[in-house]
Design a protein around this motif. Structure first.
Motif, PDB file in Angstrom:
ATOM      1  N   GLU A 196       0.651  -1.207   0.076  1.00 50.86           N
ATOM      2  CA  GLU A 196      -0.241   0.019   0.015  1.00 50.86           C
ATOM      3  C   GLU A 196       0.769   1.325  -0.056  1.00 50.86           C
ATOM      4  O   GLU A 196       0.648   2.142  -0.810  1.00 50.86           O
ATOM      5  CB  GLU A 196      -0.892  -0.067   1.138  1.00 50.86           C
ATOM      6  N   GLN A 199       2.020   1.990  -3.493  1.00 52.25           N
ATOM      7  CA  GLN A 199       1.057   2.277  -4.437  1.00 52.25           C
ATOM      8  C   GLN A 199       0.550   3.862  -3.827  1.00 52.25           C
ATOM      9  O   GLN A 199       0.087   4.741  -4.870  1.00 52.25           O
ATOM     10  CB  GLN A 199      -0.224   1.335  -4.404  1.00 52.25           C
ATOM     11  N   ALA A 200       0.763   4.092  -2.696  1.00 53.32           N
ATOM     12  CA  ALA A 200       0.049   5.536  -2.251  1.00 53.32           C
ATOM     13  C   ALA A 200       1.011   6.339  -2.942  1.00 53.32           C
ATOM     14  O   ALA A 200       0.792   7.817  -2.748  1.00 53.32           O
ATOM     15  CB  ALA A 200       0.330   5.579  -0.736  1.00 53.32           C
ATOM     16  N   SER A 236      -2.963   2.782  -9.967  1.00 59.88           N
ATOM     17  CA  SER A 236      -2.712   2.001  -8.713  1.00 59.88           C
ATOM     18  C   SER A 236      -3.815   1.113  -8.560  1.00 59.88           C
ATOM     19  O   SER A 236      -5.128   1.390  -8.313  1.00 59.88           O
ATOM     20  CB  SER A 236      -2.364   2.802  -7.559  1.00 59.88           C
ATOM     21  N   ALA A 239      -5.690   1.628  -5.076  1.00 62.27           N
ATOM     22  CA  ALA A 239      -6.311   2.969  -4.869  1.00 62.27           C
ATOM     23  C   ALA A 239      -7.849   2.914  -4.915  1.00 62.27           C
ATOM     24  O   ALA A 239      -8.402   2.682  -6.098  1.00 62.27           O
ATOM     25  CB  ALA A 239      -5.669   3.937  -5.622  1.00 62.27           C
ATOM     26  N   PHE A 276      -6.559   3.323   0.597  1.00 67.13           N
ATOM     27  CA  PHE A 276      -5.731   2.108   0.313  1.00 67.13           C
ATOM     28  C   PHE A 276      -5.889   1.058   1.452  1.00 67.13           C
ATOM     29  O   PHE A 276      -5.421   1.327   2.611  1.00 67.13           O
ATOM     30  CB  PHE A 276      -4.079   2.481   0.432  1.00 67.13           C
TER      31      PHE A 276
END
Lengths: 296, 296
Positions: A196, A199-200, A236, A239, A276
């Motif tokens: 996470e 991807q954040a 992502s 997301a 996320f």
């Protein structure tokens, strides 16, 4: 550095500082679990004030019933180390009972600035913020109060409250502090898994993409910008977008989707809230399109 | 005595008084058209304070759309004479534009104390009061603020606001001032015709009747007392009762009708609002039944 836990102790400590001429008083209200963003607020407060007061209080009033009040991260020992290192003179750590000795019946609320963005996703959140900040301002009576621009809507709401109610304090908004890879600092980042966390990065990346595309002339309208934000974030898989909005700042008014960004007078904000897993992160960028100049 | 009309002038004048050590600061907020009731507040403020500030502001926010904001009586020249005579040091007379330079989006509201009595008859009234008093407190930053007990609900609401929001001011409640014949002083008494003025005496007379009947043991329960209030008021053909209530004070909670007055802990209030023609008058009596002792 003095640590106080009651309103009476804090008032006494502040009276002592005032009588000694240690003014102006700068105030940094926080919910603790301090990071470099809070440290930057303390340093700015230190530059502008003779006495720096920090409060650490996880305010139940601003959490919804299904939100993370109980699990919000807390670490008083580490917080006090950071506060001392960054020059706080007084740290106020009240209990919930000290702040709310009886059921609170008084509410301070700001309308219309609080219905969109985080106000829409978190009903009652801003009433909790404006009410507790009113209490803290009345207790501390600071000359300056320091808030991070990561919560840009909070800054807009508090500025309006101060102006509407003639509060004798100046709200100082401080730039967002980011990790080297662009992630905006947040106490809630600790909730993120490694995947996470990785991807954040789409949050800051999407904001940067729009700014760059604007400079290159590839993004011209409000809709162009919003579409690019959504498209970068959607790259992502984890997301889940709560909102991705482009509004005037600090009025937070809607812009016509087909209007040119460069037609906007004054500042605009690109504001994001994205989940996320169970963690909801926010990020934003405030700038003046006419000047293509980042304020944050 | 100094007369100031802007927030900036007032802040400057107060700063000068504070620097000269002329504290504590006592504050008497009014809507003008001053009478002996206001004079008594100024005298009490003078006893307790080194600097006495009076404000005169007919606050549109606390009037309903069908109420008497436009026609509310005003007489600045006479008000200033009274203020000077009674020892005010600073009189603040802002315009509506000075108090509300932009549409106000921030509201200070107290729940549950504001839904009964005048709050029921005048929806939004107390939000207007608590919001403007918050503004005035933030501007003046008084040590004491003086309010008449004729608006007993207002006193209860403001005390709760001050306590809930940690405002650094003490609310001083002052006794109701009456004409020799018992009519409670009010700026709105000027609206009364001679006949209405004469019949309006039933308000104070009904309160006195209950107190006397209690002492004689003829009124024992809450229902007894309420019935006697209504019966005395109804002896006036022009009187139209808005409310005649007996509640705890300052919590303003309902008492069981069959309960004995002397069983009530602490203070209770008999509160009246009665219309005579187009004029709505209020009156009340706060006392401790156990001690049969009038506080006002």
């Amino acid at each position: 550095m003095r640590v106080v836990r009651t309103v009476a102790q804090l008032r006494e400590a502040l009276e002592y500082m005032r009588q000694g001429g240690h003014t102006p008083i700068g105030f940094v209200p926080t919910m603790g679990y301090l990071h470099e963003g809070h440290a930057s607020l303390l340093r700015r407060a230190g530059e502008m004030s003779s006495t720096v007061v920090m409060s650490i209080f996880v305010n139940p009033l601003q959490f919804g019933p299904n939100e993370d009040f109980a699990s919000y991260p807390r670490d008083e020992v580490r917080d006090l180390e950071l506060a001392e290192r960054e020059g706080a003179d007084i740290v106020f750590i009240p209990s919930v009972e000290e702040m709310y000795p009886q059921p609170i019946r008084t509410k301070v609320s700001v309308s219309s600035l609080t219905t969109q963005l985080c106000g829409a996703s978190r009903p009652g959140h801003f009433d909790g913020v404006t009410t507790v900040v009113s209490k803290l301002f009345n207790i501390v009576q600071p000359d300056y109060a320091f808030f991070g621009l990561k919560d840009a809507q909070q800054v807009a709401v508090l500025r309006r409250m101060v102006s509407d109610l003639n509060m004798n304090v100046e709200i100082i908004a401080c730039p967002i502090v980011r990790e080297n890879d662009g992630l905006a600092l947040s106490s809630r980042n600790v909730y993120l898994s490694a995947q996470e966390r990785s991807q954040a990065l789409v949050l800051s990346r999407s904001l940067q993409s729009v700014r760059q595309a604007m400079e290159e002339g590839k993004v011209r309208t409000v809709d162009d910008a919003r579409n690019l934000l959504v498209s970068v974030i959607s790259s992502s898989p984890l997301a889940v977008i709560d909102y991705a909005e482009i509004l005037t700042f600090p009025e937070l008014e809607t812009l016509d989707g087909s209007s040119l960004l460069t037609d906007a007078d004054g500042e605009i904000i690109m504001a994001l809230a994205v989940k996320f897993g169970r963690t909801r992160l926010i990020d934003n960028n405030v700038f003046i399109p006419k000047e293509a100049h980042a304020l944050v």
